[in-house]
Design an enzyme around this catalytic site. Structure first.
Site, PDB file in Angstrom:
ATOM      1  N   ASP A  46     -43.389  -2.338  50.904  1.00 18.73           N
ATOM      2  CA  ASP A  46     -43.737  -2.558  49.389  1.00 18.73           C
ATOM      3  C   ASP A  46     -42.979  -4.531  49.919  1.00 18.73           C
ATOM      4  OD1 ASP A  46     -42.868  -1.619  46.250  1.00 18.73           O
ATOM      5  OD2 ASP A  46     -41.979  -3.467  46.438  1.00 18.73           O
ATOM      6  N   HIS A  87     -60.854   2.086  43.417  1.00 22.10           N
ATOM      7  CA  HIS A  87     -59.586   1.551  42.202  1.00 22.10           C
ATOM      8  C   HIS A  87     -59.546   2.472  41.871  1.00 22.10           C
ATOM      9  CE1 HIS A  87     -57.673  -0.863  39.741  1.00 22.10           C
ATOM     10  NE2 HIS A  87     -58.525  -0.373  38.882  1.00 22.10           N
ATOM     11  N   ASN A 105     -45.445   6.778  40.309  1.00 23.87           N
ATOM     12  CA  ASN A 105     -44.960   6.326  38.435  1.00 23.87           C
ATOM     13  C   ASN A 105     -46.119   6.417  37.783  1.00 23.87           C
ATOM     14  OD1 ASN A 105     -42.320   5.321  39.391  1.00 23.87           O
ATOM     15  ND2 ASN A 105     -43.354   3.704  40.125  1.00 23.87           N
ATOM     16  N   HIS A 117     -50.807   4.133  43.492  1.00 24.77           N
ATOM     17  CA  HIS A 117     -49.976   4.387  44.785  1.00 24.77           C
ATOM     18  C   HIS A 117     -49.289   4.728  45.384  1.00 24.77           C
ATOM     19  CE1 HIS A 117     -48.492   1.228  41.966  1.00 24.77           C
ATOM     20  NE2 HIS A 117     -47.689   1.479  42.330  1.00 24.77           N
TER      21      HIS A 117
HETATM   22  P1  5GP Z   1     -45.252   0.559  40.388  1.00 25.41           P
HETATM   23  O1  5GP Z   1     -44.429  -0.185  39.323  1.00 25.41           O
HETATM   24  O2  5GP Z   1     -46.576   0.021  39.888  1.00 25.41           O
HETATM   25  O3  5GP Z   1     -44.954   2.322  40.735  1.00 25.41           O
HETATM   26  O4  5GP Z   1     -45.102  -0.309  42.039  1.00 25.41           O
HETATM   27  C1  5GP Z   1     -45.427  -1.165  42.223  1.00 25.41           C
HETATM   28  C2  5GP Z   1     -45.542  -1.729  43.659  1.00 25.41           C
HETATM   29  O5  5GP Z   1     -45.727  -2.647  43.977  1.00 25.41           O
HETATM   30  C3  5GP Z   1     -43.651  -2.708  43.056  1.00 25.41           C
HETATM   31  O6  5GP Z   1     -42.696  -1.838  44.088  1.00 25.41           O
HETATM   32  C4  5GP Z   1     -43.827  -4.470  44.066  1.00 25.41           C
HETATM   33  O7  5GP Z   1     -42.687  -4.400  44.537  1.00 25.41           O
HETATM   34  C5  5GP Z   1     -45.077  -4.107  44.641  1.00 25.41           C
HETATM   35  N1  5GP Z   1     -46.049  -5.024  44.696  1.00 25.41           N
HETATM   36  C6  5GP Z   1     -46.189  -5.637  43.444  1.00 25.41           C
HETATM   37  N2  5GP Z   1     -47.213  -6.931  44.193  1.00 25.41           N
HETATM   38  C7  5GP Z   1     -46.959  -6.581  45.448  1.00 25.41           C
HETATM   39  C8  5GP Z   1     -47.928  -7.345  46.804  1.00 25.41           C
HETATM   40  O8  5GP Z   1     -48.678  -8.186  46.332  1.00 25.41           O
HETATM   41  N3  5GP Z   1     -47.722  -6.960  47.896  1.00 25.41           N
HETATM   42  C9  5GP Z   1     -47.163  -5.968  47.976  1.00 25.41           C
HETATM   43  N4  5GP Z   1     -46.827  -5.837  49.705  1.00 25.41           N
HETATM   44  N5  5GP Z   1     -46.017  -5.016  47.077  1.00 25.41           N
HETATM   45  C10 5GP Z   1     -46.132  -5.653  46.083  1.00 25.41           C
HETATM   46 ZN    ZN Z   2     -57.645  -2.224  42.538  1.00 30.27          ZN
END
Ligand code: 5GP
Ligand code: ZN
Length: 110
Positions: free
Chosen positions: A29, A45, A84, A97
């Site tokens: 992350d 997707h 989430n 994810h």
């Molecule tokens: P969500 O809140 O959708 O469950 O989690 C999304 C996660 O993706 C967040 O923890 C955020 O830090 C991570 N994230 C967002 N953009 C990127 C990216 O470009 N690369 C990586 N490795 N993580 C990302």
């Molecule tokens: Zn996608």
């Protein structure tokens, strides 16, 4: 499609993949919430758990097995797995994810 995880999957955004197989890849992350914070991402997707269909049954099983494999490979003794779902559930990236967190993880307060 303007999806950050699809772009990473296709290599349009460079990334270091800590795991990859036919259906999934995993990356660290970008903004870690624990010592270890890995995202396990299906290459397909799928917007969120809300968008799952019966045809995804095997894929979802595989996602958790991928998490187990990554954790074993890192010799993690314990970890937290989080998905989430939707904005109210804290989902910011609309591509399904699984978060794998370990080390300095807060217990879940409900
Ligand atoms: P969500 O809140 O959708 O469950 O989690 C999304 C996660 O993706 C967040 O923890 C955020 O830090 C991570 N994230 C967002 N953009 C990127 C990216 O470009 N690369 C990586 N490795 N993580 C990302
Ligand atoms: Zn996608």
């Amino acid at each position: 499609m303007d999806c950050i995880f699809c772009k990473i999957a296709k290599g349009e955004i460079p990334s270091i993949k800590v795991f990859e197989n036919e259906n999934f890849f995993a990356v660290n992350d970008i903004n870690p919430k624990a010592k270890i914070h890995i995202l396990i991402i299906p290459k397909e997707h799928i917007e969120s758990i809300k968008h799952l269909q019966d045809s995804h049954k095997n894929l979802i099983g595989e996602m958790f097995l991928a998490a187990q494999k990554i954790a074993k490979g890192k010799n993690l003794q314990g970890y937290k797995l989080v998905i989430n779902v939707g904005r109210e559930g804290g989902q910011l990236v609309d591509h399904l994810h699984l978060h794998l967190l370990s080390g300095e993880v807060d217990p879940l307060k409900v």
